[in-house]
Design an enzyme around this catalytic site. Sequence first.
Site, short mmCIF file in Angstrom:
data_model
loop_
_atom_site.label_atom_id
_atom_site.label_comp_id
_atom_site.label_asym_id
_atom_site.label_seq_id
_atom_site.Cartn_x
_atom_site.Cartn_y
_atom_site.Cartn_z
CE1 TYR A 28 44.57 35.96 -14.34
CE2 TYR A 28 45.12 35.02 -12.20
CZ TYR A 28 45.50 35.40 -13.48
OH TYR A 28 46.79 35.20 -13.92
CB SER B 117 24.88 103.09 31.96
OG SER B 117 26.12 102.78 32.56
CB SER C 67 28.25 97.92 24.93
OG SER C 67 29.08 99.03 24.70
#
Length: 672
Positions: free
Chosen positions: A210, A402, A406
């Site tokens: 420019y 037991s 789990s």
Amino acid sequence: MAGNAYSDEVLGVTNWLKDKSSQEVFSFVFKNENVQLNGKDIGWNSYRKELQDDELKSLQRGAETTWDQSEDMEWESAVDDMTKKQVFIFDSLVKKCLFEVLSTKNIAPSNVTWFVQHEWGKDPGWHCHVLIGGKDFSQPQGKWWRRQLNVYWSRWLVTACNVQLTPAERIKLREIAEDSEWVTLLTYKHKHTKKDYTKCVLFGNMIAYYFLSKKKICTSPPRDGGYFLSSDSGWKTNFLKEGERHLVSKLYTDEMKPETVETTVTTAQEAKRGRIQTREEVSIKTTLKELVHKRVTSPEDWMMMQPDSYIEMMAQPGGENLLKNTLEICTLTLARTKTAFDLILEKAETSKLANFSMASTRTCRIFAEHGWNYIKVCHAICCVLNRQGGKRNTVLFHGPASTGKSIIAQAIAQAVGNVGCYNAANVNFPFNDCTNKNLIWVEEAGNFGQQVNQFKAICSGQTIRIDQKGKGSKQIEPTPVIMTTNENITVVRIGCEERPEHTQPIRDRMLNIHLTRTLPGDFGLVDKHEWPLICAWLVKNGYQSTMACYCAKWGKVPDWSEDWAEPKLDTPINSLGSMRSPSLTPRSTPLSQNYALTPLASDLADLALEPWSTPNTPVAGTAASQNTGEAGSTACQGAQRSPTWSEIEADLRACFSQEQLESDFNEELTLD
């Protein structure tokens, strides 16, 4: 490239602009307007008063030197001295404003990149373009810079005005300059917010494309648009002549031009969208990709694995809702794109597979203690986790306390990560935590009662909608279920009435794993790396987690009464109380078991002839095999387990045959 064709100055400016091609800077325009105060006309060239400030005088002399050095000797400039002087004064005032703002921000001029060019336009007349930026500049500061420059510019213009003005008129001139914004900033208007935001430009591109392509003004008064003079922080463009400026612009354009033109295809949907993503949207999308990649499924995981992004979102307005929604998108993505088996398998360390023994894992030792084919059991569990079990979508571990229910379920859930838990205490909304999950864990399940129909739908892998507290209903996609219990869940009681019609449907939805052997107190937990390695071992050895592969390996689909012991495994397994390798376990022999007896003479015949057996223990072999010395030793040699009653009987018969017992007994009597 062209070292012999272009001067060092031209090549130096071109390389300097290329180095600055990606630097973002602010773009300001300084100007003034024609003003009339009480009949006094003030134009663009009414600011030629002699300046008393030493710094301004030095800046003005620098502008004069720049003008002289950039003059082309081939023709004489027709710009009059009054116009030149006005441009020199404007140049010193603009730079003075810039340096004063830098001083207020404690920014050293050496850390700043700037460019100044004075121009003349047909409509605005005189104006000055300023590009400025550096590491201490950011886009949100643009408007603050404009306000500060506007204040300093109006003050110095009033100081340099050579029109005789009263103090009130000087104040009025300054107010006009500030209110009319004689310093403007390049901005853009947002399409949706309709607000103006600072638009930064690229330093090198803006100058080359420019500013350097313009023509120089050589007449007075100026007839066409062009530039008077320019300067920069690197002293690169100050002394360039007009032809050299155009040459630099051409060289820069040719070198920065892309070699190939990339074409992009925009879909109709993208064209219709036509919106610019905000910085917050980009940040959230980037964070979401990282969370999915790292398998973050809970706020705690996020805090530990991505603390920076967590704090960033928490600090925003509505941060808690933003965190919650982002995490929900992450879990939804995992639930829809991955199975529980996929999440377990990707955590396997392939380097450990070479030395991995499936028989030595705690899970397989529990199964082997029941006499089961642990490969078959693990293969069935993996099929359910991979959503390949069909209607049998639930793994049920049940039995006395037991027995390892789990710890196996916990290891599987920990390996999956994205797990929802059933809350039996929340009677109205028990499945509140089970949406957008890869696995549902029901710990210590009891009587289903009124929720039996919901349970049957979820355990069979159906898509159902559930109610959530404080929200509308939400859909649960087919999700594997892992369940542990000490009770008989196939018996459904509603009130005091049993409902036997639910027994068979519940059994049809369960992979029945009934554990009965109590574990020793020192057995320990299942290691978190165990199940990923088990899954990887199964895949490596051809046990794919599909029901078609399961049927090809084991003959049929597993049902409630499945015999996990068939087909039998040939590989011996250690007992639960031992952590030693099978090769280190001592062999069972008559001497090691200490089965020595001292029978009475009246019992010798009975000892040799009558079989030692219990109602539940089969008689060992025939009489011919029992009376040989090899039968008892081979009964226990090579075994990796405790001997049975039949083996003990065979050992005793081998050691205490009738003839041997009578001989030993007679020797003792003789010695006495």
